[in-house]
Design a protein around this motif. Structure first.
Motif, PDB file in Angstrom:
ATOM      1  N   ALA A  89     -19.719  16.900  60.753  1.00 24.50           N
ATOM      2  CA  ALA A  89     -18.276  16.745  60.920  1.00 24.50           C
ATOM      3  C   ALA A  89     -17.753  15.594  60.073  1.00 24.50           C
ATOM      4  O   ALA A  89     -16.700  15.698  59.435  1.00 24.50           O
ATOM      5  N   TYR A  90     -18.486  14.494  60.081  1.00 24.31           N
ATOM      6  CA  TYR A  90     -18.072  13.340  59.270  1.00 24.31           C
ATOM      7  C   TYR A  90     -18.152  13.673  57.783  1.00 24.31           C
ATOM      8  O   TYR A  90     -17.269  13.325  57.005  1.00 24.31           O
ATOM      9  N   LEU A  91     -19.235  14.342  57.382  1.00 25.68           N
ATOM     10  CA  LEU A  91     -19.438  14.633  55.966  1.00 25.68           C
ATOM     11  C   LEU A  91     -18.402  15.635  55.451  1.00 25.68           C
ATOM     12  O   LEU A  91     -17.946  15.544  54.311  1.00 25.68           O
ATOM     13  N   LYS A  92     -18.021  16.558  56.317  1.00 27.50           N
ATOM     14  CA  LYS A  92     -17.046  17.566  55.890  1.00 27.50           C
ATOM     15  C   LYS A  92     -15.655  16.949  55.703  1.00 27.50           C
ATOM     16  O   LYS A  92     -14.803  17.530  55.046  1.00 27.50           O
ATOM     17  N   GLY A 142     -13.514  16.362  43.487  1.00 29.55           N
ATOM     18  CA  GLY A 142     -12.963  16.697  44.802  1.00 29.55           C
ATOM     19  C   GLY A 142     -13.111  18.157  45.200  1.00 29.55           C
ATOM     20  O   GLY A 142     -12.417  18.636  46.098  1.00 29.55           O
ATOM     21  N   ARG A 143     -14.011  18.891  44.527  1.00 22.82           N
ATOM     22  CA  ARG A 143     -14.166  20.305  44.841  1.00 22.82           C
ATOM     23  C   ARG A 143     -15.048  20.508  46.073  1.00 22.82           C
ATOM     24  O   ARG A 143     -14.838  21.402  46.864  1.00 22.82           O
ATOM     25  N   PHE A 144     -16.051  19.658  46.178  1.00 21.27           N
ATOM     26  CA  PHE A 144     -16.993  19.800  47.292  1.00 21.27           C
ATOM     27  C   PHE A 144     -16.856  18.618  48.244  1.00 21.27           C
ATOM     28  O   PHE A 144     -16.723  17.471  47.794  1.00 21.27           O
ATOM     29  N   ASN A 145     -16.909  18.919  49.541  1.00 27.27           N
ATOM     30  CA  ASN A 145     -16.966  17.793  50.470  1.00 27.27           C
ATOM     31  C   ASN A 145     -18.409  17.294  50.534  1.00 27.27           C
ATOM     32  O   ASN A 145     -19.322  17.928  49.982  1.00 27.27           O
ATOM     33  N   GLY A 195     -24.015  21.547  46.522  1.00 24.25           N
ATOM     34  CA  GLY A 195     -22.918  21.453  45.550  1.00 24.25           C
ATOM     35  C   GLY A 195     -22.630  22.798  44.910  1.00 24.25           C
ATOM     36  O   GLY A 195     -22.458  23.802  45.602  1.00 24.25           O
ATOM     37  N   GLU A 196     -22.595  22.835  43.593  1.00 25.54           N
ATOM     38  CA  GLU A 196     -22.158  24.054  42.889  1.00 25.54           C
ATOM     39  C   GLU A 196     -23.099  25.241  43.094  1.00 25.54           C
ATOM     40  O   GLU A 196     -22.714  26.381  42.890  1.00 25.54           O
ATOM     41  N   ILE A 216     -24.870  17.525  36.133  1.00 29.17           N
ATOM     42  CA  ILE A 216     -25.050  18.400  37.283  1.00 29.17           C
ATOM     43  C   ILE A 216     -23.939  18.126  38.285  1.00 29.17           C
ATOM     44  O   ILE A 216     -23.404  17.019  38.342  1.00 29.17           O
ATOM     45  N   ARG A 217     -23.617  19.146  39.062  1.00 34.51           N
ATOM     46  CA  ARG A 217     -22.587  18.975  40.098  1.00 34.51           C
ATOM     47  C   ARG A 217     -23.197  19.377  41.424  1.00 34.51           C
ATOM     48  O   ARG A 217     -23.327  20.571  41.725  1.00 34.51           O
ATOM     49  N   GLY A 218     -23.640  18.389  42.151  1.00 33.07           N
ATOM     50  CA  GLY A 218     -24.293  18.651  43.430  1.00 33.07           C
ATOM     51  C   GLY A 218     -25.644  17.965  43.463  1.00 33.07           C
ATOM     52  O   GLY A 218     -25.975  17.167  42.596  1.00 33.07           O
TER      53      GLY A 218
END
Lengths: 319, 437
Positions: free
Chosen positions: B364-367, B376-379, B388-389, B399-401
C-alpha cells in the motif's frame, strides 16, 4: 599586632583550616608514615608501582590470561566450550598456511621497517642540522606529527583517493602523458600496502631518531669536521653509531605495531595476503573464538620473542 | 511520500491506510486509519500503527534497545517508532559477528531486540538468550508471504528446510517464532555494464579469465565458496551435493579451484564491507563482484552504469529477522517494534535499497509512491516488486525497472539459502588457505 589579636587571628585561621585535633592527628600520621618508610625503604618502591600494577593486572593480565585459557577450549556455535585440548595449537602449528602467513607477516614488517629507516633518517637529520631556527624546527616536527592527530583509520583510507585508478596520482600521470592507462599497481597490491605502512609508521622513527641526534654533542660534530671528515663520512662514522638508541627505540615501535597490523592489509592491500592479526579477525568472523585465541597467543609469543631479541641487541635504558 | 518517509501527505496517508486495510482484509488492521479529510482523528487499535503527520503518541515508560546492521537500525526508523508508540528507542549499529559475540558475552542484558542474519541467529537461540514470540502477537503476520509459511512456496528449499527452520520453533505448527523475518533478499553479481559492455548471466564470470584482474570477491569463508560451489555444480565442473553445506572433499575441490584462479591473477581485490564494494565498483577499481543488491543501487545513485546480474545458476538467498531477548524488561516495546517493522511503512522504506518485506503490507505504501521512476510511469511497487517495464531481467542499458525483473522471477531462481554449514571450522581453515595462497 598585640598578643591577643595574634591569638585571635591564629584561632580563626585554625578554625578555618581544620580542627586542632585533626591537625595533630594528620601531623602524627605523616610523621609515623615518614618514619616507617625511612625504616623500610623498599616499601616506598612497592607503593609507587602498586597502582600501575593493579591497573595492568586488571586490564592486561586478566584478559591475556583469559585468552590463553580460551585457546585450550573448543569453539561451539553458541560460545566457547571448556573442553580442554591442544587441538587449536596442533591445527594451527601443524598447517602450512599458518607458517606461510607468519613468514609473510615478518616479511612485511621487516620491509616496512627498512623503508621507514631509509625515509626517517634524512628527515630527522634535516630537522636537526639543516633547520637552524628553533621555531622552524618545532614547526617542521609539528608538521610530521599533525597527520597523527587524525585517526589511524582515516589516515589509511586517505590512500584510496590518492592511488586509485581514478586517484590523484594516476590522473596527474595520465594528464602529464607519463602513462597512457592508469596504473593498477598503486592500489590493492603488496606495494600499496607498503606505502601505507611507511606513512603510518614514519613518525615513530623520526621522533626517537631526532631525539638521539639532539643529544650528540656539537663539539663532536665540529671535531669531525676539523679532522677533515666529509658530511657523508661524519654521518656514517659519528651520527649513525651515536643515534643507535633512537634507531632501536623506533624499530621497536615499528615492529610491535607492524606485527599487530591488519587494517592496512585489508583496506589498501586488497586483503589478498592476510597477516597474523588479520587471521584472528577472520576466525572471529565465523565464531571460531578458540582458534582465534590460539592465534592471538601465538602472535603475542612471537612479538615477545621479537622484542626480547631486539632488547638483547641493545639496552633501551641507554636511550 | 517524501524522501524522509515520515512526511506523508494527508492524501497519501489516507490512500495508503485504506489500501493497506483493504489489501489485508484483516480486522486488526482494518481500523488502521479512520481519517477524514477535514478531521485528523485517528483510531488505532495498536500503538505501532501509522499516525498522521504532526501527531505524536504520548510517551510511555518503556524503552526499546535494539542492535543490528546499519541497514535496519537507522535513526529515521527509530524516530518513527518513537513517534507512533511513545516508547523511547535507541539502537546500536554493528556487524553481524560483533552483535552475536556481544550477546554471547553477556551483553544481551543491554538490549531488548536483536536484528540479525538468520544463519547466525541459531547461536543466540541455542545459547538460550532469546524468547519465543507467539505468532498471534505479530499482527501483520496475517499478511505474510507464503515463502515464510509454506514449504511448497516459490523459493523454499526442501533440502535445507530454509527459511522455515530458522523462523519457527516448530516449522510444522508455526505457533512461535524464534526469529521474526524483517527483510530478505538474494545475492548475485554487481557489474559495470559500461566497462564490461555485455550482460553478466553466470557466476562463472567471476572466475572467467576474460575478466582477469578486474574481479572483486567477498572475504567470507562461507558465502564465497558457496556461490562458487553452485557454479561448479550447475556447470558439471564438480560433483557437489549441497552447495550450501559442503563436505570436506567438496569444499577442497572448490577452494583448490579458487586458489588456482587467484594465482593466475583473477582477483583484483577481496572486499570486506559494504562501503568498500560500493567504492570499488563506482571507481572502476573492479568491474564485477559477488555483490549485494543495495551496493548496486548505491553505485547507480552516483550516476554510474552498474547492474545486478540474473545468474543462470540462481541467486543465493538470505533473510534477516528480529529476535527478542529472553529477560527483556521492555517486552511490550519489543513486540511493538516487531509489529512496526512488518506493518508496511518499514518494508516500504527498505524497498528502494533492494530489500523485500516478508509481509505484503508494504504494498500500500509502495503503490502510493513513484520515487524510483523519474518518468513517473511506475509506482514503487511496480518498480521493485513487479520489475518495472517488464517482469523479465533487464538487458542492456538504460533499464526501466528492477535489473533482475519481478519478485516472482527472482524467487523462482534460487541456488540455495545461506545456511550455517555443519563444518564451518573447516570452511574457515580452507578459506585461510585461499587467502594466503
Amino acid at each position: 599586632m598585640t598578643q591577643t589579636t595574634m591569638r585571635s587571628a591564629g584561632m580563626t585561621s585554625s578554625r578555618r583550616n581544620a580542627p586542632p585535633a585533626l591537625e595533630v592527628f594528620t601531623t602524627l600520621a605523616v610523621r609515623c608514615r615518614v618514619a616507617f618508610l625511612d625504616r623500610h625503604p623498599g616499601v616506598t618502591s612497592w607503593l609507587l608501582v602498586l597502582p600501575g600494577t593493579i591497573w595492568m593486572m586488571l586490564f592486561v593480565g586478566i584478559p591475556l590470561a583469559s585468552i590463553v585459557l580460551f585457546s585450550f577450549w573448543r569453539s561451539g556455535f553458541a560460545g566457547l566450550v571448556p573442553d580442554y585440548n591442544v587441538e587449536n595449537y596442533a591445527a594451527l602449528l601443524g598447517g602450512r598456511t599458518f607458517w606461510r602467513i607468519t613468514l609473510w607477516t615478518y616479511e612485511v614488517v621487516l620491509m616496512a621497517l627498512a623503508g621507514v629507516i631509509i625515509l626517517a633518517y634524512p628527515a630527522a637529520y634535516a630537522i636537526w642540522r639543516v633547520v637552524r631556527d628553533d621555531r622552524w624546527k618545532t614547526a617542521v616536527l609539528l608538521l610530521c606529527i599533525v597527520p597523527f592527530w587524525t585517526s589511524y583509520l582515516t589516515r589509511t583510507i586517505t590512500w584510496l583517493p590518492m592511488f586509485g585508478r581514478e586517484g590523484v596520482v594516476n590522473r596527474v600521470l595520465v594528464a602529464l602523458g607519463v602513462i597512457g592507462e592508469p596504473l593498477e599497481i598503486l592500489l590493492y597490491t603488496p606495494y600499496s600496502m607498503m606505502w601505507g605502512l611507511w606513512s603510518l609508521y614514519i613518525v615513530f622513527m623520526i621522533g626517537p631518531l631526532y631525539h638521539s641526534m639532539t643529544k650528540i654533542d656539537e663539539d663532536v660534530m665540529s671535531a669531525a669536521a676539523m679532522l677533515g671528515a666529509t658530511p657523508v663520512r661524519t654521518f656514517f662514522h659519528v651520527v649513525l653509531p651515536l643515534t643507535r638508541p633512537g634507531l632501536m627505540a623506533g624499530s621497536l615501535f615499528v615492529m610491535v605495531l607492524g606485527l599487530g597490523e591488519f587494517f592496512t592489509e585489508r583496506v589498501i592491500g586488497g586483503a589478498q595476503n592476510p597477516m597474523l592479526a588479520g587471521l584472528i579477525l577472520r576466525q572471529i568472523d565465523i565464531f571460531q573464538w578458540a582458534s582465534a585465541s590460539a592465534i592471538a597467543v601465538t602472535l603475542t609469543f612471537l612479538t615477545l620473542v621479537t622484542v626480547s631479541a631486539m632488547l638483547r641487541l641493545f639496552d633501551l635504558r641507554k636511550v | 511520500m517524501s524522501d524522509e518517509g515520515t512526511q506523508v501527505s494527508r492524501r497519501e496517508f489516507v490512500q495508503a491506510g485504506l489500501q493497506l486495510g483493504a489489501a489485508l482484509g484483516v480486522s486488526g488492521l482494518g481500523g488502521l486509519t479512520i481519517v477524514g479529510e477535514a478531521g485528523a482523528q485517528t483510531k488505532r487499535q495498536y500503538p505501532w500503527e501509522s499516525l498522521p503527520t504532526g501527531e505524536t503518541a504520548p510517551p510511555t515508560k518503556l524503552h526499546l534497545r535494539t542492535i543490528g546492521l546499519g541497514v535496519s537500525v537507522q535513526d529515521r526508523f527509530l524516530r518513527e517508532f518513537e513517534r507512533r508508540t511513545g516508547h523511547k528507542a535507541t539502537g546500536k549499529v554493528t556487524g553481524l559477528t560483533p552483535m552475536i559475540t556481544e550477546w554471547l558475552a553477556g551483553g544481551y542484558r543491554n538490549y531488548d531486540t536483536n536484528e540479525t542474519n538468520a544463519n547466525r541467529n541459531a547461536a543466540l537461540w541455542n545459547a538460550k538468550l532469546l524468547q519465543p514470540i507467539p505468532v498471534e502477537k505479530v499482527v501483520p503476520w496475517k499478511a505474510a508471504r507464503d515463502l515464510f509459511t509454506n514449504p511448497k512456496a516459490l523459493g523454499h528449499d526442501e533440502v535445507s528446510g530454509w527459511p522455515l527452520v530458522e523462523i519457527w520453533v516448530n516449522p510444522t505448527t508455526q505457533k512461535e517464532f524464534k526469529l521474526v523475518p524483517q527483510f530478505f533478499n538474494c545475492d548475485s553479481i554487481g557489474y559495470r555494464y559500461d566497462l564490461i559492455k555485455e550482460d553478466v548471466t553466470s557466476w562463472g564470470s567471476l572466475v572467467d579469465p576474460k575478466y582477469k584482474g578486474k574481479v572483486g570477491i567477498l572475504n567470507d569463508s562461507l558465502l564465497t565458496p558457496g556461490w562458487c560451489a553452485g557454479y561448479m555444480k550447475k556447470n558439471n565442473l564438480a560433483q557437489i551435493k549441497r552447495s550450501d553445506n559442503m563436505t570436506r572433499k567438496e569444499l577442497d575441490t572448490v577452494i583448490d579451484f579458487l586458489i588456482k584462479r587467484k594465482r593466475e591473477g583473477q582477483f583484483r581485490a577481496i572486499w570486506e564491507d559494504y562501503g568498500q564494494c560500493v567504492n570499488m565498483l563506482a571507481s572502476g577499481e573492479i568491474w564485477l563482484a559477488d555483490s549485494w543488491n543495495p551496493v548496486v543501487e548505491d553505485v547507480k545513485k552516483q550516476g554510474v552504469v552498474c547492474k545486478y546480474a540474473f545468474p543462470k545458476e540462481g541467486f543465493t538467498a538470505w533473510f534477516h529477522g528480529v529476535a527478542i531477548a529472553k529477560d527483556t524488561p521492555n517486552l511490550q516495546a519489543a513486540i511493538d517494534y516487531v509489529n512496526f517493522c512488518l506493518e508496511g511503512w518499514w518494508g516500504a522504506q527498505v524497498a528502494p535499497q533492494g530489500y523485500y518485506s516478508p509481509t505484503t503490507t508494504c504494498e500500500a505504501y509502495l503503490k502510493a509512491s513513484k520515487r524510483s521512476d523519474s518518468q513517473g510511469r511506475f509506482n514503487d511497487y511496480e518498480w521493485w516488486y513487479l520489475g518495472g517495464e517488464s517482469e523479465e531481467p533487464k538487458k542492456g542499458w538504460p533499464i526501466r525497472g528492477r535489473d533482475t525483473g519481478s519478485f516472482r522471477k527472482r524467487w523462482s531462481n534460487v541456488m540455495h539459502w545461506m545456511v550455517w554449514p555443519d563444518d564451518a571450522d573447516y570452511y574457515a581453515k580452507r578459506w585461510n588457505d585461499f587467502l594466503s595462497a
